[in-house]
Design a protein around this motif. Structure first.
Motif, PDB file in Angstrom:
ATOM      1  N   PHE A   7       0.838  -1.143  -0.139  1.00 28.72           N
ATOM      2  CA  PHE A   7      -0.055  -0.006   0.154  1.00 28.72           C
ATOM      3  C   PHE A   7       0.740   1.513  -0.112  1.00 28.72           C
ATOM      4  CE2 PHE A   7      -2.110   3.103   2.790  1.00 28.72           C
ATOM      5  CZ  PHE A   7      -3.002   3.974   1.668  1.00 28.72           C
ATOM      6  N   ALA A   8       1.446   1.496   0.859  1.00 34.12           N
ATOM      7  CA  ALA A   8       2.869   2.724   0.502  1.00 34.12           C
ATOM      8  C   ALA A   8       3.131   2.492  -0.022  1.00 34.12           C
ATOM      9  CB  ALA A   8       4.185   2.518   1.678  1.00 34.12           C
ATOM     10  N   ILE A   9       3.882   1.598  -1.117  1.00 32.77           N
ATOM     11  CA  ILE A   9       4.268   1.748  -2.130  1.00 32.77           C
ATOM     12  C   ILE A   9       3.501   2.384  -3.685  1.00 32.77           C
ATOM     13  CG2 ILE A   9       5.401   0.623  -4.352  1.00 32.77           C
ATOM     14  CD1 ILE A   9       6.377  -1.098  -1.742  1.00 32.77           C
ATOM     15  N   ALA A  10       2.040   2.008  -3.492  1.00 29.37           N
ATOM     16  CA  ALA A  10       0.906   2.451  -3.989  1.00 29.37           C
ATOM     17  C   ALA A  10       0.646   3.562  -4.605  1.00 29.37           C
ATOM     18  CB  ALA A  10       0.669   1.826  -4.265  1.00 29.37           C
ATOM     19  N   VAL A  11       0.894   4.152  -2.382  1.00 31.84           N
ATOM     20  CA  VAL A  11       0.016   5.441  -2.455  1.00 31.84           C
ATOM     21  C   VAL A  11       1.127   6.395  -3.166  1.00 31.84           C
ATOM     22  CG1 VAL A  11       0.542   6.070  -0.120  1.00 31.84           C
ATOM     23  CG2 VAL A  11      -1.244   6.401  -0.459  1.00 31.84           C
ATOM     24  N   ARG A  12       2.399   6.000  -2.401  1.00 31.83           N
ATOM     25  CA  ARG A  12       3.195   7.372  -3.055  1.00 31.83           C
ATOM     26  C   ARG A  12       3.728   7.329  -5.075  1.00 31.83           C
ATOM     27  NH1 ARG A  12       3.754   5.585   1.531  1.00 31.83           N
ATOM     28  NH2 ARG A  12       4.091   6.624   3.624  1.00 31.83           N
ATOM     29  N   GLY A  13       3.432   6.374  -5.329  1.00 30.09           N
ATOM     30  CA  GLY A  13       3.060   6.376  -7.276  1.00 30.09           C
ATOM     31  C   GLY A  13       4.337   5.977  -6.897  1.00 30.09           C
ATOM     32  N   LEU A  14       5.099   4.723  -6.563  1.00 31.89           N
ATOM     33  CA  LEU A  14       6.111   4.836  -7.168  1.00 31.89           C
ATOM     34  C   LEU A  14       6.126   2.655  -7.632  1.00 31.89           C
ATOM     35  CD1 LEU A  14       8.273   5.324  -3.640  1.00 31.89           C
ATOM     36  CD2 LEU A  14       8.620   6.420  -5.707  1.00 31.89           C
ATOM     37  N   ARG A  15       6.931   2.499  -7.937  1.00 33.11           N
ATOM     38  CA  ARG A  15       6.908   1.486  -9.116  1.00 33.11           C
ATOM     39  C   ARG A  15       8.268   0.497  -8.103  1.00 33.11           C
ATOM     40  NH1 ARG A  15       8.980   1.827 -15.059  1.00 33.11           N
ATOM     41  NH2 ARG A  15      10.678   1.354 -14.454  1.00 33.11           N
ATOM     42  N   GLN A  16       8.154  -0.824  -7.912  1.00 31.62           N
ATOM     43  CA  GLN A  16       8.984  -1.900  -7.136  1.00 31.62           C
ATOM     44  C   GLN A  16      10.044  -1.682  -7.571  1.00 31.62           C
ATOM     45  OE1 GLN A  16       6.744  -5.981  -6.166  1.00 31.62           O
ATOM     46  NE2 GLN A  16       5.341  -4.973  -5.480  1.00 31.62           N
ATOM     47  N   THR A  17      10.468  -1.434  -9.061  1.00 39.23           N
ATOM     48  CA  THR A  17      11.478  -2.405  -9.507  1.00 39.23           C
ATOM     49  C   THR A  17      12.313  -0.179  -8.774  1.00 39.23           C
ATOM     50  OG1 THR A  17      10.739  -0.684 -11.217  1.00 39.23           O
ATOM     51  CG2 THR A  17      11.430  -2.926 -11.644  1.00 39.23           C
ATOM     52  N   ASP A  18      11.719   0.699  -8.911  1.00 40.72           N
ATOM     53  CA  ASP A  18      12.456   2.018  -8.317  1.00 40.72           C
ATOM     54  C   ASP A  18      12.994   1.540  -6.878  1.00 40.72           C
ATOM     55  OD1 ASP A  18      11.994   3.245 -11.052  1.00 40.72           O
ATOM     56  OD2 ASP A  18      10.409   3.606 -10.853  1.00 40.72           O
ATOM     57  N   LEU A  19      11.323   1.936  -5.986  1.00 37.18           N
ATOM     58  CA  LEU A  19      12.113   1.799  -5.466  1.00 37.18           C
ATOM     59  C   LEU A  19      13.391   0.270  -4.461  1.00 37.18           C
ATOM     60  CD1 LEU A  19      11.346   1.583  -1.384  1.00 37.18           C
ATOM     61  CD2 LEU A  19       9.929   0.160  -1.969  1.00 37.18           C
ATOM     62  N   ALA A  20      13.166  -0.490  -5.098  1.00 35.15           N
ATOM     63  CA  ALA A  20      14.147  -2.049  -5.011  1.00 35.15           C
ATOM     64  C   ALA A  20      15.374  -1.314  -5.424  1.00 35.15           C
ATOM     65  CB  ALA A  20      13.869  -2.860  -6.007  1.00 35.15           C
ATOM     66  N   ALA A  21      15.504  -0.616  -6.399  1.00 38.71           N
ATOM     67  CA  ALA A  21      16.980   0.294  -6.689  1.00 38.71           C
ATOM     68  C   ALA A  21      17.761   0.954  -5.566  1.00 38.71           C
ATOM     69  CB  ALA A  21      17.047   0.783  -8.329  1.00 38.71           C
ATOM     70  N   LEU A  30      12.694  -7.851  -3.639  1.00 35.04           N
ATOM     71  CA  LEU A  30      11.407  -6.816  -3.079  1.00 35.04           C
ATOM     72  C   LEU A  30      10.210  -7.672  -2.982  1.00 35.04           C
ATOM     73  CD1 LEU A  30      10.655  -4.661  -1.641  1.00 35.04           C
ATOM     74  CD2 LEU A  30      10.902  -2.829  -4.013  1.00 35.04           C
ATOM     75  N   SER A  31       9.769  -8.195  -4.252  1.00 33.26           N
ATOM     76  CA  SER A  31       8.354  -8.605  -4.344  1.00 33.26           C
ATOM     77  C   SER A  31       8.074  -9.703  -3.458  1.00 33.26           C
ATOM     78  CB  SER A  31       8.863  -9.199  -5.926  1.00 33.26           C
ATOM     79  OG  SER A  31       7.241 -10.175  -6.556  1.00 33.26           O
ATOM     80  N   GLU A  32       9.508 -10.443  -3.291  1.00 31.70           N
ATOM     81  CA  GLU A  32       9.360 -12.028  -2.786  1.00 31.70           C
ATOM     82  C   GLU A  32       8.670 -11.210  -1.002  1.00 31.70           C
ATOM     83  OE1 GLU A  32      13.159 -13.955  -2.689  1.00 31.70           O
ATOM     84  OE2 GLU A  32      12.224 -15.374  -5.068  1.00 31.70           O
ATOM     85  N   ILE A  33       9.455  -9.960  -0.181  1.00 29.65           N
ATOM     86  CA  ILE A  33       9.908  -9.940   0.858  1.00 29.65           C
ATOM     87  C   ILE A  33       7.888  -9.289   0.744  1.00 29.65           C
ATOM     88  CG2 ILE A  33      10.266  -7.031   2.267  1.00 29.65           C
ATOM     89  CD1 ILE A  33      12.903  -7.815   1.339  1.00 29.65           C
ATOM     90  N   ILE A  34       7.411  -8.227  -0.279  1.00 30.58           N
ATOM     91  CA  ILE A  34       6.029  -8.114  -0.236  1.00 30.58           C
ATOM     92  C   ILE A  34       4.975  -9.305   0.133  1.00 30.58           C
ATOM     93  CG2 ILE A  34       4.470  -6.788  -1.307  1.00 30.58           C
ATOM     94  CD1 ILE A  34       6.120  -5.414  -2.230  1.00 30.58           C
ATOM     95  N   HIS A  35       5.598 -10.429  -0.679  1.00 34.22           N
ATOM     96  CA  HIS A  35       4.394 -11.398  -0.759  1.00 34.22           C
ATOM     97  C   HIS A  35       4.793 -12.557   0.686  1.00 34.22           C
ATOM     98  CE1 HIS A  35       3.662  -9.183  -4.796  1.00 34.22           C
ATOM     99  NE2 HIS A  35       2.576  -9.865  -4.038  1.00 34.22           N
ATOM    100  N   GLY A  36       5.598 -12.495   1.360  1.00 36.89           N
ATOM    101  CA  GLY A  36       6.170 -12.826   2.682  1.00 36.89           C
ATOM    102  C   GLY A  36       6.943 -14.160   2.032  1.00 36.89           C
ATOM    103  N   ARG A  37       7.534 -14.906   1.395  1.00 37.79           N
ATOM    104  CA  ARG A  37       7.997 -15.442   0.470  1.00 37.79           C
ATOM    105  C   ARG A  37      10.010 -15.821   1.138  1.00 37.79           C
ATOM    106  NH1 ARG A  37       4.608 -14.887  -4.133  1.00 37.79           N
ATOM    107  NH2 ARG A  37       6.385 -13.877  -5.741  1.00 37.79           N
ATOM    108  N   ARG A  38       9.667 -14.324   1.181  1.00 43.78           N
ATOM    109  CA  ARG A  38      11.143 -13.967   2.471  1.00 43.78           C
ATOM    110  C   ARG A  38      11.194 -13.391   3.049  1.00 43.78           C
ATOM    111  NH1 ARG A  38      17.180 -12.915  -1.425  1.00 43.78           N
ATOM    112  NH2 ARG A  38      16.228 -14.281  -2.528  1.00 43.78           N
TER     113      ARG A  38
END
Length: 87
Positions: A7-21, A30-38
């Protein structure tokens, strides 16, 4: 899944790839962290909270979307300005 993180990523208009970088992660990690797989170690959790300008505890509350302690919008994040009334 960490719904607050997503939610925090989306509400700020960020892309996961940009935040990851920005925090020094591969996008798939980052995707694995968000989804609880890591699990994110304490350093990664702190970097994500700092980048998203919110509390680490709130970001990593599992499967619950509770109100964010202080909403800092995309415009505030990009301009490094705090919303009115936030120190």
């Amino acid at each position: 899944m960490f719904a607050n993180l997503k939610f925090a990523i989306a509400v700020r208009g960020l892309r996961q790839t940009d935040l990851a970088a920005e925090v020094g992660l591969f996008p798939n990690v980052l995707s694995e962290i968000i989804h609880g797989r890591r699990k994110a170690n304490s350093q990664i959790r702190a970097r994500l909270a700092r980048a998203l300008r919110t509390e680490e505890t709130w970001l990593f509350t599992e499967d619950a979307r509770i109100p964010e302690p202080t909403l800092r919008t995309k415009s505030c994040v990009q301009g490094n300005k705090e919303p009115p009334g936030v120190n």
